[in-house]
Design an enzyme around this catalytic site. Structure first.
Site, PDB file in Angstrom:
ATOM      1  N   GLU A  51      -7.124   4.400   2.616  1.00 54.06           N
ATOM      2  CA  GLU A  51      -7.789   4.045   1.351  1.00 54.06           C
ATOM      3  C   GLU A  51      -6.710   3.586   0.391  1.00 54.06           C
ATOM      4  O   GLU A  51      -5.784   4.351   0.074  1.00 54.06           O
ATOM      5  CB  GLU A  51      -8.541   5.240   0.767  1.00 54.06           C
ATOM      6  CG  GLU A  51      -9.261   4.890  -0.541  1.00 54.06           C
ATOM      7  CD  GLU A  51      -9.448   6.085  -1.447  1.00 54.06           C
ATOM      8  OE1 GLU A  51      -9.226   5.937  -2.668  1.00 54.06           O
ATOM      9  OE2 GLU A  51      -9.793   7.165  -0.944  1.00 54.06           O
ATOM     10  N   CYS A  82      -8.075   5.626  -8.246  1.00 53.35           N
ATOM     11  CA  CYS A  82      -8.368   4.431  -7.448  1.00 53.35           C
ATOM     12  C   CYS A  82      -9.677   3.794  -7.867  1.00 53.35           C
ATOM     13  O   CYS A  82      -9.953   2.648  -7.504  1.00 53.35           O
ATOM     14  CB  CYS A  82      -8.396   4.785  -5.960  1.00 53.35           C
ATOM     15  SG  CYS A  82      -9.589   6.076  -5.552  1.00 53.35           S
TER      16      CYS A  82
END
Length: 486
Positions: free
Chosen positions: A239, A276
């Protein structure tokens, strides 16, 4: 030695943690391989009880863990208290996933004329290497979602601790290992390694069968190459970063500028922007009330200490590069944070045409509390520009549901975002990722290495499972769940 630092002062925090040697990495990986059959053999019920024991042990250790993590991350006691609760909640959720049993993906095809009987089940892929993140010392770290989901799948786990919070990682690992042992898990079910060199060494070990990573694209890509170039390549689930585009449609901008501005500023500055899911790009109409409201909110927002000097310096360089773009202007600056690694909230603005001309560089992630507000004249100009952004973890649409124009425009924007974002939020913000069965925390490249998988939610377990089909197998030799399946 791995030394932690206090981001509020830049001074060393606590005693350093020894780096793990290559020989020690090998021994830990071998121990994980040796634990595989026994850990998977505990069955869903046994592993569920062990995960609940880990959750309880972490809850009991909160008074030790939270002050330690706050010293090494400066994220604040309130934030870290919530994050630890999220971490133990994830462990308990996966215990529920195990007891439900659907994760096994059982399937039976009866024998017929000229057709064999087939029975399929999912099994643990093998020992998993988990790379901890810098910005979530609990929920995406030693005992985070990758660890919880891999253990649930029946995979022993070896965590590569993040250098930004070494003592927090070491203490968390001690709690996890102790709870697993007390619950009957075999030795080697869980291990931890420290040091930059330990990561590649771990990935190259033949006992490791898969890896999970949360962090920068550059770091993830380097690790993914190691996984791909092994004599026996292994899956790598990474990720990476994301700019999470937010589209504000004209009706919404006119109906609630103050509300949108307040929500945007709160999301942009949450955790000093070190998420994020930070809303790095906003696309809105050239509306003075909305822009004025955003500017006012940002001016009143305060900065804070960033996680490390490296993150702070990268953020400062990225903001300086954006400020140097000829067509970009500063909309507003917030109040400076305290300490040598403080990040100051800032929002810049640029027209849609100039933004499109500056792609892809102008749309890069700036990990911190800085945003770019892109103004448009016609909403019909948005979809082709949005389509050039690449993949994201999340996309957002703000609309007025009573406005026919907004509904029509939302359909156009949604047509782009559904192909480029893993989660689409309506009239909300991308920060805040619920840990639920339906969650998808992933997205097309470059947000992740594999858009089919999530690192949050019940489906995260699928990354660590592989199917096996048994053809005309005697019942006595079948895995227990398959014997009674029909």
């Amino acid at each position: 030695m791995i030394q932690g630092y206090n981001p509020r002062t830049g001074e060393p925090a606590g005693e350093p943690v020894p780096e793990t040697t290559d020989a020690e990495v090998g021994a830990i990986a071998e121990a994980a391989a040796g634990a595989l059959d026994a850990w998977e053999g505990m069955g869903p019920g046994g592993r569920a009880a062990a995960l609940e024991a880990v959750a309880g042990a972490l809850d009991s250790a909160r008074d030790e863990l939270i002050p330690l993590a706050d010293t090494e991350t400066a994220l604040g006691v309130a934030r870290l208290t919530g994050e630890l609760a999220r971490t133990t909640g994830q462990l308990r959720m996966f215990a529920g996933v195990l007891r439900d049993g659907a994760f096994l993906d059982l399937a039976v095809s009866p024998a017929g004329e000229g057709v064999p009987e087939l029975r399929r089940i999912s099994r643990a892929i093998g020992p998993v290497a988990v790379f901890a993140a810098s910005n979530f010392p609990f929920a995406f770290s030693v005992a985070g979602g990758d660890t919880a989901s891999a253990l649930a799948a029946g995979c022993p786990v070896v965590v590569k601790a993040h250098e930004a919070h070494p003592r927090t990682s070491a203490v968390t690992a001690r709690v996890v290992a102790g709870a697993l042992a007390a619950a009957g898990a075999p030795a080697g079910t869980f291990g931890i390694v420290h040091g930059v060199a330990a990561g590649p060494s771990l990935l190259r070990h033949p006992a490791v069968c898969a890896a999970g990573f949360t962090g920068s694209a550059a770091g993830g890509n380097a690790l993914a190459r190691i996984c791909a170039e092994r004599p026996v390549p292994i899956p790598f689930h990474g990720e990476y970063g994301s700019v999470n585009p937010v589209v504000i449609l004209p009706g919404a901008a006119a109906a609630r500028p103050a509300e949108i501005a307040s929500g945007y500023a709160a999301s942009l500055t949450l955790g000093t922007g070190q998420y994020c899911t930070n809303p790095g790009l906003v696309f809105g109409p050239r509306s003075e009330p909305l822009l004025d409201a955003v500017a006012a909110e940002i001016r009143s927002a305060a900065g804070g200490a960033m996680l490390s000097q490296r993150i702070h310096d990268s953020f400062a360089a990225a903001v300086g590069e954006l400020a140097g773009e000829p067509a970009v202007r500063l909309l507003a600056t917030g109040k400076p944070g305290e300490g040598p690694w403080a990040g100051t909230p800032q929002v810049f603005t640029v027209g849609l045409g100039d933004f499109a001309a500056g792609l892809p560089g102008i749309a890069r992630e700036r990990f911190g509390p800085a945003g770019l507000f892109v103004t448009y004249e016609q909403v019909t100009d948005l979809p082709p520009v949005l389509a050039r952004l690449g993949g994201n973890l999340a996309g957002v649409i703000h609309l007025d549901p009573l406005s026919p124009g907004d509904l029509a425009a939302a359909r156009q924007v949604l047509g782009v975002l559904r192909r480029s974002a893993g989660r689409i939020v309506f009239n909300g913000w991308p920060t805040g990722v619920a840990v639920t069965a339906a969650q998808h925390h992933g997205g097309p490249w470059p947000a992740t290495s594999d858009p089919a998988h999530t690192s949050v939610g019940a489906a995260a377990i699928r990354r660590w499972l592989v199917p096996v089909a048994y053809q005309d197998c005697p019942p006595e030799l079948l895995p227990a769940p398959l014997r009674s399946a029909s």
